[in-house]
Enzyme design. Structure first.
Site, short mmCIF file in Angstrom:
data_model
loop_
_atom_site.label_atom_id
_atom_site.label_comp_id
_atom_site.label_asym_id
_atom_site.label_seq_id
_atom_site.Cartn_x
_atom_site.Cartn_y
_atom_site.Cartn_z
N ARG A 1 0.82 -1.22 0.00
CA ARG A 1 0.00 0.00 0.00
C ARG A 1 0.85 1.26 0.00
O ARG A 1 0.55 2.23 -0.72
CB ARG A 1 -0.95 -0.02 1.20
CG ARG A 1 -1.87 1.18 1.33
CD ARG A 1 -2.49 1.64 0.02
NE ARG A 1 -3.08 0.57 -0.76
CZ ARG A 1 -3.27 0.64 -2.06
NH1 ARG A 1 -2.91 1.71 -2.75
NH2 ARG A 1 -3.81 -0.37 -2.71
N LYS B 1 1.83 25.14 -4.12
CA LYS B 1 0.61 24.47 -3.65
C LYS B 1 0.84 22.96 -3.66
O LYS B 1 0.34 22.24 -4.52
CB LYS B 1 -0.57 24.88 -4.52
CG LYS B 1 -0.91 26.35 -4.41
CD LYS B 1 -2.04 26.75 -5.33
CE LYS B 1 -2.33 28.23 -5.24
NZ LYS B 1 -3.40 28.67 -6.17
N LYS C 1 3.46 39.42 -4.58
CA LYS C 1 2.08 39.16 -4.97
C LYS C 1 1.17 40.35 -4.62
O LYS C 1 1.63 41.34 -4.07
CB LYS C 1 1.60 37.86 -4.31
CG LYS C 1 2.37 36.64 -4.82
CD LYS C 1 1.90 35.35 -4.18
CE LYS C 1 0.51 34.98 -4.60
NZ LYS C 1 0.41 34.63 -6.04
N GLU D 1 3.86 39.94 -9.43
CA GLU D 1 2.53 39.61 -9.96
C GLU D 1 1.77 40.89 -10.27
O GLU D 1 1.73 41.82 -9.45
CB GLU D 1 1.76 38.79 -8.92
CG GLU D 1 0.32 38.49 -9.30
CD GLU D 1 -0.42 37.80 -8.18
OE1 GLU D 1 -0.13 36.61 -7.93
OE2 GLU D 1 -1.28 38.45 -7.53
N ASP E 1 -1.57 37.57 -13.82
CA ASP E 1 -2.53 36.77 -13.05
C ASP E 1 -3.94 36.91 -13.60
O ASP E 1 -4.49 38.02 -13.68
CB ASP E 1 -2.49 37.20 -11.59
CG ASP E 1 -3.33 36.30 -10.71
OD1 ASP E 1 -3.25 35.07 -10.88
OD2 ASP E 1 -4.07 36.83 -9.86
#
Length: 298
Positions: free
Chosen positions: A120, A155, A187, A217, A238
């Site tokens: 597994r 992410k 950002k 960004e 973006d």
């Protein structure tokens, strides 16, 4: 490969795909040991110990149930051999290989108890990374007629970033920064706190070592025009439409690497890639990619 550019780098100089380099066992072993310890718990595999005589041996194949791209064979190997060094693991394809349903990707032989106890963990890791490689490959294939490359983001699953980013490379993509410490990405919230693009860039340049790459960004052409007065290494466009992205690429004119982001899939990627943008970044290829279904067949 993290974003690493110079301020005069032309869009057409994004590096071609490199040969996939395997990760060293030194990096992989702690991940696999933790997974085995989680599964074996305090008493080991009660089922296999009860059902299978200690001296029984077996041979199995790891087989793809669906079409996809393989990644994580070394993690599968370690899942078996860390539990039982006597197990023989033979890969039948390389990471990065495209496989068809029913195709065997590896063969394992040894103690039947050990093989089933490690099964597994091996399949979880191999299926997860192969799913990431497969998702990446769908976008890479869709934009293969352009100069653009697909890249990942931060992410990622906590604790698995290194191997998930490896799986992106196996699928034909490239890596964005690995963490907060290897490149700067200014950002929207950084800009909001600083007050403007210009002020955010000024603060970055006042505090950073000269070898750290900088990306900013922007979410509008007005912000881009402000940034072009103080160009950095890369600009992240973006959630722009293909039409706006094309105009942004025209305005940048090769002075910065251009990256587009925002719900990019194999269906939406071609239109963005055809604008001339250098990179398409997609978070879902690591955080939400479906696993590639693989099984252990006798």
């Amino acid at each position: 490969m993290s974003l690493s550019t110079t301020r005069t780098r032309r869009a057409s100089t994004i590096a071609p795909p490199a040969t996939l380099t395997a990760l060293p066992d030194l990096l992989l072993e702690p991940l696999v040991r933790a997974a085995l310890q989680e599964d074996l718990g305090r008493a080991g595999d009660l089922t296999s110990a009860a059902v299978i005589p200690a001296d029984d041996t077996a041979a199995f194949r790891i087989t793809a149930r669906d079409q996809g791209t393989v990644a994580g064979l070394d993690l599968a190997r370690l899942s078996f051999t860390l539990l039982d060094p006597g197990i023989r693991f033979t890969p039948l394809v390389d990471d990065g290989a495209r496989v068809a349903p029913g195709e065997a990707v590896a063969r394992v032989e040894g103690s039947a108890r050990s093989l089933l106890s490690a099964e597994r963990v091996a399949l979880n890791l191999l299926g997860h990374l192969s799913g990431i490689a497969t998702a990446t490959a769908t976008i890479a294939t869709a934009i293969a007629h352009t100069q653009a490359r697909v890249c990942c983001t931060r992410k990622t699953t906590p604790g698995l970033r290194t191997v998930e980013k490896y799986a992106v490379r196996a699928g034909g993509g490239i890596n964005h920064r690995f963490g907060l410490d290897d490149a700067v990405l200014v950002k929207d919230n950084h800009i909001a706190v600083a007050g403007s693009v210009t002020e955010a860039v000024r603060r970055v340049r006042a505090s950073l070592p000269h070898l750290v790459a900088v990306e900013v960004e922007v979410d509008s052409l007005d912000q881009l025009e402000e940034l072009l007065e103080h160009p950095v290494d890369a600009v992240l466009l973006d959630n722009m439409s293909p039409e706006t992205t094309a105009e942004a690429v025209r305005l940048v004119a090769g002075r910065m690497v251009t990256e587009a982001s925002g719900r990019i899939t194999a269906e939406t990627a071609p239109a963005l890639a055809e604008t001339g943008v250098d990179l398409l970044s997609a978070g879902w290829i690591t955080h939400s990619a479906p696993v590639l279904d693989l099984g252990l067949d006798h």
